[in-house]
Design a protein around this motif. Sequence first.
Motif, PDB file in Angstrom:
ATOM      1  N   GLN A 455      -3.875  -5.489  -6.283  1.00  0.00           N
ATOM      2  CA  GLN A 455      -5.014  -5.649  -5.788  1.00  0.00           C
ATOM      3  C   GLN A 455      -5.203  -5.706  -4.331  1.00  0.00           C
ATOM      4  OE1 GLN A 455      -6.638  -9.137  -7.713  1.00  0.00           O
ATOM      5  NE2 GLN A 455      -6.894  -7.960  -9.622  1.00  0.00           N
ATOM      6  N   ALA A 456      -4.139  -6.381  -3.736  1.00  0.00           N
ATOM      7  CA  ALA A 456      -4.150  -6.541  -2.168  1.00  0.00           C
ATOM      8  C   ALA A 456      -3.765  -5.408  -1.440  1.00  0.00           C
ATOM      9  CB  ALA A 456      -3.266  -7.854  -1.853  1.00  0.00           C
ATOM     10  N   GLN A 457      -2.703  -4.822  -2.207  1.00  0.00           N
ATOM     11  CA  GLN A 457      -2.297  -3.400  -1.620  1.00  0.00           C
ATOM     12  C   GLN A 457      -3.386  -2.269  -1.605  1.00  0.00           C
ATOM     13  OE1 GLN A 457       0.499  -3.076   0.199  1.00  0.00           O
ATOM     14  NE2 GLN A 457      -0.221  -1.144   0.599  1.00  0.00           N
ATOM     15  N   ALA A 458      -4.114  -2.339  -2.724  1.00  0.00           N
ATOM     16  CA  ALA A 458      -5.299  -1.287  -3.087  1.00  0.00           C
ATOM     17  C   ALA A 458      -6.330  -1.677  -2.107  1.00  0.00           C
ATOM     18  CB  ALA A 458      -6.043  -1.526  -4.503  1.00  0.00           C
ATOM     19  N   ALA A 459      -6.783  -2.752  -1.584  1.00  0.00           N
ATOM     20  CA  ALA A 459      -7.456  -3.012  -0.512  1.00  0.00           C
ATOM     21  C   ALA A 459      -6.979  -2.321   0.890  1.00  0.00           C
ATOM     22  CB  ALA A 459      -7.969  -4.511  -0.424  1.00  0.00           C
ATOM     23  N   LEU A 460      -5.701  -2.505   0.895  1.00  0.00           N
ATOM     24  CA  LEU A 460      -5.098  -1.884   2.239  1.00  0.00           C
ATOM     25  C   LEU A 460      -5.186  -0.499   2.201  1.00  0.00           C
ATOM     26  CD1 LEU A 460      -2.034  -4.209   2.753  1.00  0.00           C
ATOM     27  CD2 LEU A 460      -3.992  -4.207   3.982  1.00  0.00           C
ATOM     28  N   GLU A 461      -4.871   0.128   0.962  1.00  0.00           N
ATOM     29  CA  GLU A 461      -4.896   1.504   0.791  1.00  0.00           C
ATOM     30  C   GLU A 461      -6.572   2.025   1.232  1.00  0.00           C
ATOM     31  OE1 GLU A 461      -2.731   3.992   0.345  1.00  0.00           O
ATOM     32  OE2 GLU A 461      -0.964   2.490   0.259  1.00  0.00           O
ATOM     33  N   SER A 462      -7.409   1.188   0.821  1.00  0.00           N
ATOM     34  CA  SER A 462      -8.768   1.774   0.952  1.00  0.00           C
ATOM     35  C   SER A 462      -8.995   1.465   2.334  1.00  0.00           C
ATOM     36  CB  SER A 462      -9.647   0.832   0.281  1.00  0.00           C
ATOM     37  OG  SER A 462      -9.802  -0.782   0.881  1.00  0.00           O
ATOM     38  N   TYR A 463      -8.527   0.717   2.943  1.00  0.00           N
ATOM     39  CA  TYR A 463      -9.170   0.558   4.609  1.00  0.00           C
ATOM     40  C   TYR A 463      -8.160   1.575   5.360  1.00  0.00           C
ATOM     41  CZ  TYR A 463      -9.984  -4.479   3.111  1.00  0.00           C
ATOM     42  OH  TYR A 463     -10.589  -5.348   2.140  1.00  0.00           O
ATOM     43  N   ALA A 464      -6.926   1.801   4.987  1.00  0.00           N
ATOM     44  CA  ALA A 464      -6.403   2.794   5.802  1.00  0.00           C
ATOM     45  C   ALA A 464      -7.107   4.138   5.459  1.00  0.00           C
ATOM     46  CB  ALA A 464      -4.911   3.021   5.096  1.00  0.00           C
ATOM     47  N   THR A 465      -7.603   4.328   4.428  1.00  0.00           N
ATOM     48  CA  THR A 465      -8.171   5.731   4.151  1.00  0.00           C
ATOM     49  C   THR A 465      -9.424   5.962   5.022  1.00  0.00           C
ATOM     50  OG1 THR A 465      -7.491   6.082   2.002  1.00  0.00           O
ATOM     51  CG2 THR A 465      -9.371   6.955   2.363  1.00  0.00           C
ATOM     52  N   ALA A 466     -10.247   4.911   4.998  1.00  0.00           N
ATOM     53  CA  ALA A 466     -11.324   4.618   5.950  1.00  0.00           C
ATOM     54  C   ALA A 466     -10.790   4.919   7.584  1.00  0.00           C
ATOM     55  CB  ALA A 466     -12.096   3.500   5.919  1.00  0.00           C
ATOM     56  N   TYR A 467      -9.912   4.267   7.988  1.00  0.00           N
ATOM     57  CA  TYR A 467      -9.414   4.557   9.294  1.00  0.00           C
ATOM     58  C   TYR A 467      -8.904   5.993   9.422  1.00  0.00           C
ATOM     59  CZ  TYR A 467      -8.764  -0.633   9.160  1.00  0.00           C
ATOM     60  OH  TYR A 467      -9.172  -1.856   8.970  1.00  0.00           O
ATOM     61  N   TRP A 468      -8.411   6.469   8.721  1.00  0.00           N
ATOM     62  CA  TRP A 468      -7.857   7.949   8.901  1.00  0.00           C
ATOM     63  C   TRP A 468      -9.222   8.924   8.971  1.00  0.00           C
ATOM     64  CZ3 TRP A 468      -3.971   9.363  10.939  1.00  0.00           C
ATOM     65  CH2 TRP A 468      -2.573   8.753  10.455  1.00  0.00           C
ATOM     66  N   TRP A 469      -9.898   8.734   8.047  1.00  0.00           N
ATOM     67  CA  TRP A 469     -11.201   9.746   7.937  1.00  0.00           C
ATOM     68  C   TRP A 469     -12.098   9.423   9.178  1.00  0.00           C
ATOM     69  CZ3 TRP A 469     -13.018  13.678   5.451  1.00  0.00           C
ATOM     70  CH2 TRP A 469     -12.101  14.045   4.002  1.00  0.00           C
ATOM     71  N   SER A 470     -12.305   8.140   9.906  1.00  0.00           N
ATOM     72  CA  SER A 470     -12.941   7.774  11.156  1.00  0.00           C
ATOM     73  C   SER A 470     -12.127   8.344  12.324  1.00  0.00           C
ATOM     74  CB  SER A 470     -12.850   6.084  11.254  1.00  0.00           C
ATOM     75  OG  SER A 470     -13.774   5.470  10.397  1.00  0.00           O
ATOM     76  N   ALA A 471     -10.902   8.380  12.179  1.00  0.00           N
ATOM     77  CA  ALA A 471      -9.874   9.010  13.065  1.00  0.00           C
ATOM     78  C   ALA A 471     -10.423  10.609  13.049  1.00  0.00           C
ATOM     79  CB  ALA A 471      -8.466   8.883  13.031  1.00  0.00           C
TER      80      ALA A 471
END
Length: 503
Positions: A455-471
């Motif tokens: 669950q903790a890693q899934a949250a990190l994956e979701s944040y990273a996805t948002a950062y990549w798309w924001s970039a």
Amino acid sequence: MSQFPTATERPTPRPASPAGARRPDRRWWILAVIAVAQLMVVLDATIVNIALPSAQEDLDFSNGDRQWIVTSYALAFGSLLLLGGRIADLFGRKVTFLTGLTGFAAASALGGAAPTFEVLVTARALQGVFGALLAPAALSLLTTTFTDARERAKAFSVYGAVAGAGGAIGLLLGGVLTEQLTWRWTLYVNLVFALAAFAGGALLLARTARDRGATLDIPGTVLVSAGLFGLVYGFSNAETHDWDHPATWGWLLAGTALLAAFVGWQTRAAHPLLPMRVLLDRDRGASHAAVLLSGVGLFGVFLFLTYYLQGSLAYSPIETGLAFLPMIGALMLSATVLATSLLPRVGPRPLVSAGMGLAAAGLAWLTGLGLDSGYAADVMPPTIVAGLGIGLVIAPAMNLATAGIAPEDAGVASATVNTMQQIGGSIGTAVLNTLAASAARDHLASGDPTDPAVQAQAALESYATAYWWSAGFFAAGLVVSFALYRRGVPRAALQDGPGAVHL
């Protein structure tokens, strides 16, 4: 060619007015008043977010209802901005500004004292209504007060810093007020801002003579308000429904169709709400695109970094707000110092493009954050880079989006810029939340969804996805800015002294 009036905005200046309006102390005090009002409007988009859990517990409403505390404000604000801008042009910027402040303060007081969920939602919607009067009036006052290009650049650098940093300031202030007092003070605090701005505005701003022969474009008002409502509501529904749900695509399609009809009507209306001359200048068009795309990408920083700091690193609301301070400092530095000094030398094309590139790099850097990341080594550096980039974008884009505008169009031109920022935020919230949630679901499906580590890693994956798309949105902004802005320095940036300002 368009000529700006003096800061007094009088069609027939009285002998003492121009000199008084040009006193540096008066102009810069007016800037302070406008900055306070703008800060109140911008931070209100985020200050309530941190207080939502406390408000939900106090007023006993469901998780499904919680989104309406945010959405009601965004819907009213986003759909009525252009109307608010034209009202400022037709009925006077000072009276519109003061009316917006008074109404916003009253709505905030109502929300702070709300005994029920329904009253709180109503108050937030009223905040949006009066914010739609206040925001374009504030920016148009800035446009017509600062006519000297060098002073204009400084003034817009301050305004841009406030517009860019307001969201992060809202997170910090919301955390402090919620922890130290109660969630209600995230609304009551607006009374302090509004009182200060109202007192300054009443004393310093000169009344604009109303053009009694002017008329409001009613069909255009209905079309654009309904169209913007459809877009904002459609993107809001995307957070709680799938993109293929009729409540999402139906509203988005309806909003797009209404806005297309609005553009068609504006080309033949006798007194258009948004004259096409406001949009068709190349540098202004580039600035609108820059504000829109940066508004999308900005949510990747504020929204998902807040989730990461509180959810993954267990920061308190106050600690989360403090964590944004270096980014706020970098943003203000680049907006007030770098942008002001570089715009008259290099022009907007390299400046805004470089800002977009820095912001994209900062967001891409954030994708490396993990559960054991430290603040000083891992969180602070990329946020500083992103802040420097955002400051280089917002200040010049806001400046050139309203440069060369005739006085009678200043309000609606200012509203157009605010609308771009609001729509960008709505798109960012919907798109990034959807993409992040999808990434989290995919990761949970690949392991044991009940395992805390998964669950903790899934949250990190979701944040990273948002950062990549924001970039990615900032990278698109780099391409658009480089392609659309004219080469060289606009003549408005070289104009030295009061009088005509041309692009």
